[in-house]
Design an enzyme around this catalytic site. Structure first.
Site, PDB file in Angstrom:
ATOM      1  N   ASN D 225      45.360   0.599  47.860  1.00 16.72           N
ATOM      2  CA  ASN D 225      45.005   1.879  47.250  1.00 16.72           C
ATOM      3  C   ASN D 225      44.378   2.768  48.306  1.00 16.72           C
ATOM      4  O   ASN D 225      43.194   2.639  48.619  1.00 16.72           O
ATOM      5  CB  ASN D 225      44.015   1.654  46.108  1.00 16.72           C
ATOM      6  CG  ASN D 225      44.571   0.662  45.112  1.00 16.72           C
ATOM      7  OD1 ASN D 225      45.735   0.731  44.731  1.00 16.72           O
ATOM      8  ND2 ASN D 225      43.745  -0.305  44.723  1.00 16.72           N
ATOM      9  N   LEU D 226      45.156   3.664  48.847  1.00 15.27           N
ATOM     10  CA  LEU D 226      44.823   4.359  50.098  1.00 15.27           C
ATOM     11  C   LEU D 226      43.355   4.686  50.300  1.00 15.27           C
ATOM     12  O   LEU D 226      42.757   4.305  51.286  1.00 15.27           O
ATOM     13  CB  LEU D 226      45.665   5.637  50.262  1.00 15.27           C
ATOM     14  CG  LEU D 226      45.408   6.382  51.583  1.00 15.27           C
ATOM     15  CD1 LEU D 226      45.586   5.476  52.788  1.00 15.27           C
ATOM     16  CD2 LEU D 226      46.300   7.591  51.717  1.00 15.27           C
ATOM     17  N   ASP D 227      42.762   5.414  49.368  1.00 19.54           N
ATOM     18  CA  ASP D 227      41.402   5.880  49.616  1.00 19.54           C
ATOM     19  C   ASP D 227      40.348   5.003  48.966  1.00 19.54           C
ATOM     20  O   ASP D 227      39.226   5.433  48.726  1.00 19.54           O
ATOM     21  CB  ASP D 227      41.260   7.330  49.154  1.00 19.54           C
ATOM     22  CG  ASP D 227      42.178   8.240  49.937  1.00 19.54           C
ATOM     23  OD1 ASP D 227      42.409   7.962  51.127  1.00 19.54           O
ATOM     24  OD2 ASP D 227      42.683   9.216  49.359  1.00 19.54           O
ATOM     25  N   GLU D 228      40.709   3.773  48.652  1.00 18.06           N
ATOM     26  CA  GLU D 228      39.775   2.960  47.887  1.00 18.06           C
ATOM     27  C   GLU D 228      39.505   1.591  48.478  1.00 18.06           C
ATOM     28  O   GLU D 228      39.095   0.676  47.786  1.00 18.06           O
ATOM     29  CB  GLU D 228      40.306   2.818  46.454  1.00 18.06           C
ATOM     30  CG  GLU D 228      40.411   4.164  45.769  1.00 18.06           C
ATOM     31  CD  GLU D 228      40.806   4.035  44.317  1.00 18.06           C
ATOM     32  OE1 GLU D 228      40.937   2.896  43.839  1.00 18.06           O
ATOM     33  OE2 GLU D 228      40.982   5.084  43.688  1.00 18.06           O
TER      34      GLU D 228
END
Lengths: 282, 282, 282, 282
Positions: D225-228
């Site tokens: 989850n790219l930004d997580e």
């Protein structure tokens, strides 16, 4: 000047406070058909002094506007009206790269409201770096020179560039009162700062020995007392007992470069007023 | 009123921006002989909206001043002129003491620009504490009541006190849109906040599981979306992996009480304008 | 003691560093069947000194454990092993309520790792407030008394309570070296602090005149130089030219109470080591 | 290797917690005659997991030391022992210069614990700047390519450099799970962050519309989850209603570059453990 041929202006006024000042000033703007895009005032109640900064868009005859303002305002009013522009600056550095690097990179990408005309240093170390950015680098050694002699050469070099501001981006030489007087409120310095303050050599070693829990940086105009001129920006960062003096210094440098950049933005945007030994920032 | 018989007033104006507004408004002040002791303006360029807050000292006929302002300003102007005064407030709490405690202590020492008229809670836990300060405490249990029934009793209790503002000092009940509408922009809430946000139960447990490095608090006006009204003050504090969910919550509470107190100071000093879902603070 | 009859202990060790220290100490824990629930070490490389703090759960004979540790560790080792417990403290205050209020409220809700046995003041102002919390308040006027005489009465009063720590929660009297010596590293003080530092009277007036952009607070142990003992916690907050000296002081008070509470949490949890004039916090 | 021919090593261990772990590990160090210069442990009580990071000076046979450790520790132990060294990294960027500039300047002055082997970008804008520092710049346009095709070329380019870490210094492309999996816990990303969070395009415009009072940045490992992914460092800065979306973004960039640099220092110094979706930093 924007594409519609419109120009942007900044006006700074400070004068003894009086009833109706805002009314008179805004009347003059209105009369000249100026479109205010930003406006801030501050009244120093204690000292009865009024400060105002406005940004305008429009066509104006600046000489006429200043004349009208001067007739309306108290005699001792300081009035500065200028077209918005990038400030011409000369940087002075010694050996540390962090502030210089930050400013040159911002400058390269046109994110600094300034033209860096030259970098002057009492050491040669940072020359290669400055040359990457095609900016003149003047190495002026202080070896075998009296303080005043060295400063004379530095000053002669600066004079050729005719800068509006000088930035001491970790310049580790003391300036003479004469020099400072020549650039009154036009020299910005960045200084590490601590609670409590540590005077003398190796402040980070002292700070470490004292176990401080935060270290900071102060950007200020330079006056006769080198590190004690009017403060523009201050910031701190948390540190702890695990950090040795070298690590404290490293943390300090990150704060210094950010604080200096913030202060220069305020100064170059004509937001900083100096009153005695303090600043009012509008 | 000060000893010279002078009174202090606060004026808040917001209206569509127009050329000459400041000139017109300051002309009216001048005409009424009012002595401005603080003044701030802000123009929202994007939306073409003008905001202004002024403090005055002097003798005035407020009705006449507002009338004159209304004639000069655009039709849709909001104009609030009131004598400076402590705001009448009612606090709503549940079980947590930290915000309540901070406010009651400030109130006791007359350091809160408010009269706390009463504290209402859906639990009895904080009653003993509130009674120490000789402030009415209303325990209104939600047991066996529908949400709307409980809120009705709460509302009836509030109504008796006729407060200017409600403060949700960790009130853990959801309010109905009807209730919120009745106190539009007059309910201040304090809410923990995280990066990223954690929805659902036990946010500190979620934050710990996620290993956040900072936790914060947001004070805001309440609108239909409970935790998403116009933000007044935000602050954060650093945390680390050594802190368990309980310790995170403890750190969060220290931030919450400071953030709520700061927000209330701004609100009670009439410094906060609400525009759609955001605040302008002058 | 928890419900299983288990007890919790805290061990603090500091001694000259030596190879194998952790191995020896952990061997003793292992031998005594102790379950470590938290452990931190720090080696001050420069000074060749080792620090360690551990929390245990289990049944132990503390005398035997300390004996075993003493045999393994260098001769000069400081070893403190105690059951986890609330610390007995006496607060000293003058007229300002903010730190006192914060501590009494936390104490009332059992959120302070301390028993506040009494509050002593050289002024009567805070008496009514303290009485709300059913805590003895001793007003010991300094009028017509020599410094040493006043301190003698204060000391006699403190002695009756036999506290482990004294907290100077804005106690505006200077303590004599004798007094301080008696409570070496057991007196915690909270002090406003500024960049730069302002000595002499009315520091907030000086800070305002100087236009500082941040103000802070420092919690520290008291040593012979009142405001210069080992620092425990420091924090700052941003301020600006719009705030007068009174508002600066108000901001300062919010920081002071949070900083003092954080420092006391560290001290009462036995996390703070003092080495010369600095702290190591584990 | 220092001048005495000594070498410095970093050891990272994590494994299920067990009684006597520290004793066993420190016994092995002692047996091998290793001189510990820094040591930190952390026990995640909730999950019963043990973390340890040590720095050593001395002569050692790393294979033998790891072998001995493996025999002593629980079967599932993760053991990483490596000589201290600068990490080989490749940077990925798009158009924004602020993080890239900060890293290249630190790298030029040997202040980054890394060798920047190359910079890859999906735009050509930053090429001239990178070339100043004599670092290969690969412009790999995504025009007319499927996401997977473009990523394939990027990946092939990266592979040639065989880096230990990838740094997404404002790389505005989404990576496929395959790619991320290949560099598990070895990709560091910097991401603006807000309270509340704003998803979708133009987050600074959204943040401005919402009137946030602070904006921040989060450096994290990239997972599916790219930004997580697991958070390494977070920081915020105060903003206000006077700042438009462009100014918010500018403030955000200053925070981003500092946060990324701090995170990389921790990662390159082998201080960061990843557990599920969070980090433990020793």
């Amino acid at each position: 000047m924007n594409k519609a041929g419109h120009q942007f202006y900044v006006l700074k006024i400070d004068c003894p406070d009086a009833k109706g000042l805002v009314h008179q000033i805004s009347g003059i703007f209105y009369h000249h058909g100026l479109n205010m895009v930003e406006n801030e005032e501050f009244v120093d109640i204690e000292n009865g002094h009024f400060y105002m900064r406005s940004e305008f868009e429009g066509h104006m005859d600046p000489v006429k506007v200043v004349e009208d303002l001067r007739q309306s305002l108290p005699e001792k009013a300081n009035i500065e009206l200028s077209e918005k522009h990038k400030k011409d600056v000369v940087l002075l550095v010694t050996k540390e790269y962090h502030c210089l690097g930050d400013l040159l990179v911002r400058h390269f990408f046109k994110d600094l409201q300034a033209n860096i005309l030259a970098v002057i240093s009492n050491h040669h170390d940072l020359g290669d770096f400055v040359h990457k950015f095609n900016i003149p680098f003047h190495f002026i050694s202080a070896d075998k020179l009296e303080r005043s002699e060295h400063e004379q050469v530095v000053n002669d070099t600066i004079t050729k560039y005719n800068p509006e501001f000088l930035v001491l981006a970790k310049y580790m030489r003391i300036l003479t009162p004469d020099f400072i007087h020549r650039y009154k409120n036009r020299i910005v310095n960045i200084h590490h700062s601590f609670l409590p303050a540590f005077v003398g050599a190796k402040p980070y070693v002292q700070a470490h020995a004292r176990g401080v829990k935060m270290i900071g940086a102060t950007a200020h105009f330079v006056n006769e007392n080198l590190d004690e001129g009017p403060i523009i920006v201050q910031e701190v960062t948390q540190v702890d007992h695990q950090m040795d003096a070298r690590q404290l210094a490293k943390s300090g440098r990150d704060i210094e470069k950010i604080v200096l950049a913030r202060a220069l933005k305020l100064v170059f945007d004509d937001r900083v007023f100096v009153s005695d030994n303090k600043t009012i920032i509008l």
